[in-house]
Design a protein around this motif. Sequence first.
Motif, PDB file in Angstrom:
ATOM      1  N   ILE A  71       0.847  -1.199   0.000  1.00  0.00           N
ATOM      2  CA  ILE A  71       0.000   0.000   0.000  1.00  0.00           C
ATOM      3  C   ILE A  71       0.878   1.242   0.000  1.00  0.00           C
ATOM      4  O   ILE A  71       0.675   2.173  -0.785  1.00  0.00           O
ATOM      5  CB  ILE A  71      -0.945  -0.003   1.226  1.00  0.00           C
ATOM      6  CG1 ILE A  71      -2.085  -0.992   1.008  1.00  0.00           C
ATOM      7  CG2 ILE A  71      -1.525   1.377   1.459  1.00  0.00           C
ATOM      8  CD1 ILE A  71      -3.003  -1.122   2.199  1.00  0.00           C
ATOM      9  N   VAL A  72       1.913   1.253   0.847  1.00  0.00           N
ATOM     10  CA  VAL A  72       2.792   2.422   0.909  1.00  0.00           C
ATOM     11  C   VAL A  72       3.506   2.619  -0.415  1.00  0.00           C
ATOM     12  O   VAL A  72       3.502   3.720  -0.995  1.00  0.00           O
ATOM     13  CB  VAL A  72       3.803   2.260   2.067  1.00  0.00           C
ATOM     14  CG1 VAL A  72       4.779   3.412   2.055  1.00  0.00           C
ATOM     15  CG2 VAL A  72       3.076   2.191   3.386  1.00  0.00           C
ATOM     16  N   ASN A  75       1.172   3.669  -3.222  1.00  0.00           N
ATOM     17  CA  ASN A  75       0.692   5.028  -3.011  1.00  0.00           C
ATOM     18  C   ASN A  75       1.677   6.041  -3.574  1.00  0.00           C
ATOM     19  O   ASN A  75       1.288   6.985  -4.263  1.00  0.00           O
ATOM     20  CB  ASN A  75       0.518   5.296  -1.516  1.00  0.00           C
ATOM     21  CG  ASN A  75      -0.929   5.322  -1.112  1.00  0.00           C
ATOM     22  OD1 ASN A  75      -1.716   6.049  -1.694  1.00  0.00           O
ATOM     23  ND2 ASN A  75      -1.294   4.521  -0.147  1.00  0.00           N
ATOM     24  N   VAL A  76       2.965   5.829  -3.267  1.00  0.00           N
ATOM     25  CA  VAL A  76       3.981   6.760  -3.768  1.00  0.00           C
ATOM     26  C   VAL A  76       4.009   6.729  -5.289  1.00  0.00           C
ATOM     27  O   VAL A  76       4.068   7.773  -5.955  1.00  0.00           O
ATOM     28  CB  VAL A  76       5.357   6.394  -3.179  1.00  0.00           C
ATOM     29  CG1 VAL A  76       6.438   7.239  -3.804  1.00  0.00           C
ATOM     30  CG2 VAL A  76       5.340   6.588  -1.679  1.00  0.00           C
ATOM     31  N   VAL A  78       1.592   5.894  -7.400  1.00  0.00           N
ATOM     32  CA  VAL A  78       0.410   6.514  -7.994  1.00  0.00           C
ATOM     33  C   VAL A  78       0.432   8.029  -7.803  1.00  0.00           C
ATOM     34  O   VAL A  78       0.015   8.777  -8.689  1.00  0.00           O
ATOM     35  CB  VAL A  78      -0.869   5.891  -7.398  1.00  0.00           C
ATOM     36  CG1 VAL A  78      -2.094   6.635  -7.869  1.00  0.00           C
ATOM     37  CG2 VAL A  78      -0.973   4.445  -7.796  1.00  0.00           C
ATOM     38  N   PRO A 117      -3.370   1.096  -4.163  1.00  0.00           N
ATOM     39  CA  PRO A 117      -3.734   2.053  -5.212  1.00  0.00           C
ATOM     40  C   PRO A 117      -3.050   1.692  -6.520  1.00  0.00           C
ATOM     41  O   PRO A 117      -1.965   1.113  -6.530  1.00  0.00           O
ATOM     42  CB  PRO A 117      -3.193   3.377  -4.671  1.00  0.00           C
ATOM     43  CG  PRO A 117      -3.078   3.176  -3.229  1.00  0.00           C
ATOM     44  CD  PRO A 117      -2.731   1.740  -3.038  1.00  0.00           C
TER      45      PRO A 117
END
Lengths: 164, 103, 91
Positions: A71-72, A75-76, A78, A117
């Motif tokens: 997830i981390v 996220n970066v 995206v 994401p």
Amino acid sequence: MMRRLFPAPLLSAALFIAWLLLNGAAPAQLALGAVLATAIPWLTEPVRVDRPRFSAWPTLVRLGFVVLFDIVVSNVRVARLILGPEARIDPRFVWVPLTIRDPHGIVALAGIITLTPGTLSSDLSDDRRHLLVHCLNAGDEALLIATIKQRYEAPLIRIFEGAR
Amino acid sequence: MTTTFLLDLVSSALVIVGVFFTLVGSIGLVKLSDFMKRLHCPTKASTLGVGCVLIASMIDFSLAGETSLHELLISLFIFITAPVSAHLMVKAALRDDPNIPRP
Amino acid sequence: MSLLNHVLPWGIAAIALAMLLALWRLLRGPTLPDRILALDTLYIDSIALLILIGMRFNTALFFEAALIIAMLGFVGTMALSKYLMRGDIIE
């Protein structure tokens, strides 16, 4: 006896912990939480026909950390895609063939795919053998499918279907 | 260089990171040109955005002396519901889109 | 506790900006799913906003509000999407 009192021990434990998180651990709340954690699974027992069977707890914990890490990272990735020029985004739908058969496992897999994401699970074929995934930046389809199968689906098969 | 200062620093950083990702999600919502692209934006706000802010709040309230774990409940709830609502929105947008080949 | 108190007002302002952007998408459309998506983003942002305000004023009062917004927002998004899915089907 224990089985009769707690038909769903995991659900009871989850309810008890959620009640304490919500209301604090005062003695009266402990008692009320215990009553609710016993009564609710007992009352809802006839409604829950198909229940998941967990096995391989270490795999479950490891999968949780893998998902948090992903997830981390995604996220970066995206965020950079969104802030960069839009022409660099290459969105596409991909059908991912499923090996996992357990419906709870499929739900968990779809949830994990959406939570990271950049990928969204958007549909399941009628025979439950293919999952439609929308990718913000697809790139190599085969690589994406292989990643999903190896990182998420293989542990989920061990968790939900290991007992069988 | 006490633990209090360090935790203060960590929670400030978490607030900044969380707010940044929430803001980027909204910027994407405005900037991107197509619904399916835009749909990827709120998942960012709901995962890292709210998640970081909630962890920061947990640290902050624990520093003030009252251990507060409600936030875990909120973040767990959001992590469970976010995929469901995203899935339903895709379905509402696509309905039976003939452009997608069935396998 | 000093650093966080300097960061929080800026964080609250940034979340408010994010909510304004989502509001723009809500008013602009162009399609109905877009508006639902904007509402979804708005409620998630408002949870973050409430928690930041709770940290700013050192009160735990806002948690219940944030929890209720989380639940009602989810139900609202679900109901709207379901309506869109079903509204098209002639039954």
